[in-house]
Design a protein around this motif. Structure first.
Motif, mmCIF file in Angstrom:
data_model
loop_
_atom_site.group_PDB
_atom_site.id
_atom_site.type_symbol
_atom_site.label_atom_id
_atom_site.label_comp_id
_atom_site.label_asym_id
_atom_site.label_seq_id
_atom_site.Cartn_x
_atom_site.Cartn_y
_atom_site.Cartn_z
ATOM 1 N N ARG A 1 -41.873 -94.757 12.504
ATOM 2 C CA ARG A 1 -41.106 -94.131 11.427
ATOM 3 C C ARG A 1 -40.430 -92.863 11.942
ATOM 4 N NH1 ARG A 1 -45.498 -91.052 7.478
ATOM 5 N NH2 ARG A 1 -46.432 -89.746 9.089
ATOM 6 N N GLY A 2 -39.576 -92.302 11.121
ATOM 7 C CA GLY A 2 -38.952 -91.013 11.426
ATOM 8 C C GLY A 2 -38.221 -90.976 12.752
ATOM 9 N N ILE A 3 -38.454 -89.912 13.494
ATOM 10 C CA ILE A 3 -37.783 -89.722 14.775
ATOM 11 C C ILE A 3 -38.127 -90.843 15.744
ATOM 12 C CG2 ILE A 3 -37.689 -88.244 16.821
ATOM 13 C CD1 ILE A 3 -38.050 -85.835 14.894
ATOM 14 N N GLY A 4 -39.391 -91.252 15.775
ATOM 15 C CA GLY A 4 -39.807 -92.299 16.706
ATOM 16 C C GLY A 4 -39.085 -93.613 16.453
ATOM 17 N N ALA A 5 -38.950 -94.004 15.179
ATOM 18 C CA ALA A 5 -38.248 -95.241 14.856
ATOM 19 C C ALA A 5 -36.770 -95.149 15.217
ATOM 20 C CB ALA A 5 -38.405 -95.553 13.371
ATOM 21 N N ARG B 1 -34.817 -97.704 17.826
ATOM 22 C CA ARG B 1 -33.624 -98.491 17.496
ATOM 23 C C ARG B 1 -32.450 -98.161 18.425
ATOM 24 N NH1 ARG B 1 -35.700 -97.763 11.968
ATOM 25 N NH2 ARG B 1 -36.121 -99.834 11.088
ATOM 26 N N LEU B 2 -32.248 -96.877 18.686
ATOM 27 C CA LEU B 2 -31.138 -96.488 19.563
ATOM 28 C C LEU B 2 -31.403 -96.900 21.008
ATOM 29 C CD1 LEU B 2 -30.172 -92.980 18.132
ATOM 30 C CD2 LEU B 2 -28.839 -95.084 18.015
ATOM 31 N N ALA B 3 -32.663 -96.832 21.440
ATOM 32 C CA ALA B 3 -33.003 -97.262 22.803
ATOM 33 C C ALA B 3 -32.725 -98.754 22.974
ATOM 34 C CB ALA B 3 -34.465 -96.950 23.103
ATOM 35 N N ALA B 4 -33.097 -99.528 21.969
ATOM 36 C CA ALA B 4 -32.832 -100.971 22.038
ATOM 37 C C ALA B 4 -31.330 -101.240 22.100
ATOM 38 C CB ALA B 4 -33.452 -101.668 20.835
ATOM 39 N N ALA B 5 -30.568 -100.487 21.311
ATOM 40 C CA ALA B 5 -29.105 -100.652 21.335
ATOM 41 C C ALA B 5 -28.531 -100.290 22.697
ATOM 42 C CB ALA B 5 -28.472 -99.798 20.243
ATOM 43 N N VAL C 1 -37.438 -82.174 23.912
ATOM 44 C CA VAL C 1 -36.540 -81.760 22.839
ATOM 45 C C VAL C 1 -37.372 -80.983 21.830
ATOM 46 C CG1 VAL C 1 -34.897 -83.643 23.105
ATOM 47 C CG2 VAL C 1 -36.838 -83.917 21.560
ATOM 48 N N ARG C 2 -36.745 -79.993 21.219
ATOM 49 C CA ARG C 2 -37.425 -79.147 20.233
ATOM 50 C C ARG C 2 -36.673 -79.253 18.910
ATOM 51 N NH1 ARG C 2 -39.029 -73.848 23.432
ATOM 52 N NH2 ARG C 2 -36.788 -73.546 23.313
ATOM 53 N N PRO C 3 -37.024 -80.243 18.072
ATOM 54 C CA PRO C 3 -36.322 -80.384 16.794
ATOM 55 C C PRO C 3 -36.647 -79.237 15.848
ATOM 56 C CG PRO C 3 -37.502 -82.401 17.390
ATOM 57 C CD PRO C 3 -38.004 -81.312 18.285
ATOM 58 N N GLY C 4 -35.676 -78.910 15.006
ATOM 59 C CA GLY C 4 -35.909 -77.991 13.898
ATOM 60 C C GLY C 4 -36.283 -78.811 12.667
ATOM 61 N N PRO C 5 -35.961 -78.336 11.461
ATOM 62 C CA PRO C 5 -36.275 -79.093 10.248
ATOM 63 C C PRO C 5 -35.482 -80.402 10.199
ATOM 64 C CG PRO C 5 -35.890 -76.779 9.743
ATOM 65 C CD PRO C 5 -35.425 -76.989 11.149
ATOM 66 N N ILE C 6 -36.201 -81.511 10.274
ATOM 67 C CA ILE C 6 -35.581 -82.828 10.300
ATOM 68 C C ILE C 6 -35.995 -83.595 9.048
ATOM 69 C CG2 ILE C 6 -35.293 -84.960 11.619
ATOM 70 C CD1 ILE C 6 -34.252 -82.462 13.080
ATOM 71 N N LEU C 7 -35.088 -84.369 8.514
ATOM 72 C CA LEU C 7 -35.328 -85.116 7.275
ATOM 73 C C LEU C 7 -36.187 -86.350 7.559
ATOM 74 C CD1 LEU C 7 -31.691 -84.722 5.965
ATOM 75 C CD2 LEU C 7 -33.730 -83.751 4.871
ATOM 76 N N THR C 8 -37.501 -86.144 7.598
ATOM 77 C CA THR C 8 -38.448 -87.234 7.812
ATOM 78 C C THR C 8 -39.588 -87.114 6.799
ATOM 79 O OG1 THR C 8 -39.960 -86.082 9.331
ATOM 80 C CG2 THR C 8 -37.988 -87.101 10.297
ATOM 81 N N GLU C 9 -40.468 -88.118 6.816
ATOM 82 C CA GLU C 9 -41.620 -88.127 5.915
ATOM 83 C C GLU C 9 -42.722 -87.161 6.357
ATOM 84 O OE1 GLU C 9 -43.031 -92.124 5.772
ATOM 85 O OE2 GLU C 9 -41.057 -92.967 5.366
ATOM 86 N N THR D 1 -31.020 -85.028 11.173
ATOM 87 C CA THR D 1 -31.408 -86.420 10.953
ATOM 88 C C THR D 1 -32.201 -86.931 12.156
ATOM 89 O OG1 THR D 1 -29.458 -87.396 12.007
ATOM 90 C CG2 THR D 1 -29.285 -86.792 9.650
ATOM 91 N N PRO D 2 -33.045 -87.934 11.961
ATOM 92 C CA PRO D 2 -33.768 -88.520 13.099
ATOM 93 C C PRO D 2 -32.836 -89.002 14.211
ATOM 94 C CG PRO D 2 -34.800 -89.209 11.056
ATOM 95 C CD PRO D 2 -33.533 -88.479 10.671
ATOM 96 N N ASP D 3 -31.689 -89.559 13.839
ATOM 97 C CA ASP D 3 -30.759 -90.046 14.857
ATOM 98 C C ASP D 3 -30.236 -88.919 15.741
ATOM 99 O OD1 ASP D 3 -31.029 -92.650 14.076
ATOM 100 O OD2 ASP D 3 -28.965 -92.907 13.353
ATOM 101 N N GLU D 4 -30.043 -87.738 15.160
ATOM 102 C CA GLU D 4 -29.537 -86.611 15.957
ATOM 103 C C GLU D 4 -30.557 -86.203 17.027
ATOM 104 O OE1 GLU D 4 -26.479 -84.178 13.122
ATOM 105 O OE2 GLU D 4 -28.576 -84.191 12.491
ATOM 106 N N VAL D 5 -31.826 -86.280 16.682
ATOM 107 C CA VAL D 5 -32.873 -85.985 17.669
ATOM 108 C C VAL D 5 -32.965 -87.127 18.678
ATOM 109 C CG1 VAL D 5 -35.309 -85.468 18.029
ATOM 110 C CG2 VAL D 5 -34.151 -84.642 15.972
ATOM 111 N N ALA D 6 -32.903 -88.355 18.190
ATOM 112 C CA ALA D 6 -33.024 -89.517 19.067
ATOM 113 C C ALA D 6 -31.946 -89.528 20.146
ATOM 114 C CB ALA D 6 -32.946 -90.800 18.238
ATOM 115 N N ARG D 7 -30.731 -89.142 19.789
ATOM 116 C CA ARG D 7 -29.656 -89.128 20.790
ATOM 117 C C ARG D 7 -29.937 -88.125 21.904
ATOM 118 N NH1 ARG D 7 -26.418 -89.356 15.917
ATOM 119 N NH2 ARG D 7 -25.696 -91.498 15.600
ATOM 120 N N ALA D 8 -30.521 -86.994 21.537
ATOM 121 C CA ALA D 8 -30.870 -85.991 22.547
ATOM 122 C C ALA D 8 -31.976 -86.514 23.457
ATOM 123 C CB ALA D 8 -31.301 -84.691 21.872
#
Length: 249
Positions: A13-17, A21-25, A186-194, A219-226
């Protein structure tokens, strides 16, 4: 070209999910680790497979050494060589001041967020390092802006655990640099997750967003891209780096 393999702890879920998804893509074979929610993990796996990707899920508590060993053995058996580890799994407990925190709570947070991350990194090094017959790889640790800010009145134990991960990132990067492994964070700030619900305040991002220069949560995607940039060859000269993805906070 051989397909690369990525293992993401806390990937259901969240950042990990989002990373999964982006890694698979991006063409990775993906292993999603989860602790309890098999349904959420399988949902991510199904999404990846439906899109034509390769993915498996593995249950395991990273704070339990036997679970970590089993997780990495599963990757060895089902996906082959490990190329990237993303240390994303972490726990957050109820907001409170230090004087009301129990020793049991502190042990839980440190065991998962620090010891668990160390154990996963250890197993990745044993597989990736040229010293141990590997061909190199990348480790990306998910820290938190809390490591810089301290999370006073909320969860200074979580913040301290992420401070430990920052230090580990720098030290391990120097330790294995000549062995073909890059280690970054990576050091995320406040991210919209559960995750904020675990701290007792599901709407925390909305409360703090006015104190963020970009005036919004991430957003989780913004962290995932980094994360995926640091894992990629595009970041081939970056190791021991800690990238803030925190909206300027």
């Amino acid at each position: 070209m051989t397909q690369k393999t990525i293992l993401i702890t806390g990937g259901s879920r969240g950042i990990g999910a989002a990373i999964a998804r982006l890694a698979a893509a991006d063409g990775y074979a993906v292993c999603i680790n989860y602790r309890r929610d098999a349904g959420a993990a399988e949902h991510v796996v199904a999404d990846i497979r439906k899109a034509g990707g390769t993915a498996i899920s593995v249950a395991g508590d990273i704070g339990v050494e036997a679970d970590v060993l089993k997780m990495f053995q599963t990757v060895d058996q089902q996906l082959g060589r490990l190329d990237v580890l993303v240390n994303n799994a972490a726990i957050l407990e109820q907001q409170m001041r230090l004087e009301t925190m129990s020793a049991a709570r502190l042990a839980r947070v440190m065991n998962t967020n620090v010891i668990g991350t160390f154990l996963c990194a250890r197993e990745a090094v044993l597989r990736m390092s040229t010293r141990h017959g590997g061909v190199g790889g990348a480790i990306v640790n998910v820290s938190s802006a809390a490591a810089r800010l301290g999370s006073a009145f909320e969860y200074i134990d979580y913040a301290a655990s992420k401070g430990a991960i920052d230090t580990m990132t720098i030290g391990l990067a120097r330790e294995v640099a000549e062995e073909g492994i890059r280690v970054n964070a990576v050091r995320p700030g406040p991210i919209l997750t559960e995750m904020h619900a675990s701290g007792g305040e599901p709407g925390r991002v909305d409360r703090v967003k006015d104190g963020i220069p970009l005036k919004r949560g991430g957003t989780p995607d913004e962290v995932a891209r980094a994360v995926l940039w640091l894992a990629s060859d595009d970041a081939s000269y970056s190791t021991g780096a800690i990238l803030d993805v925190s909206g300027g906070r």
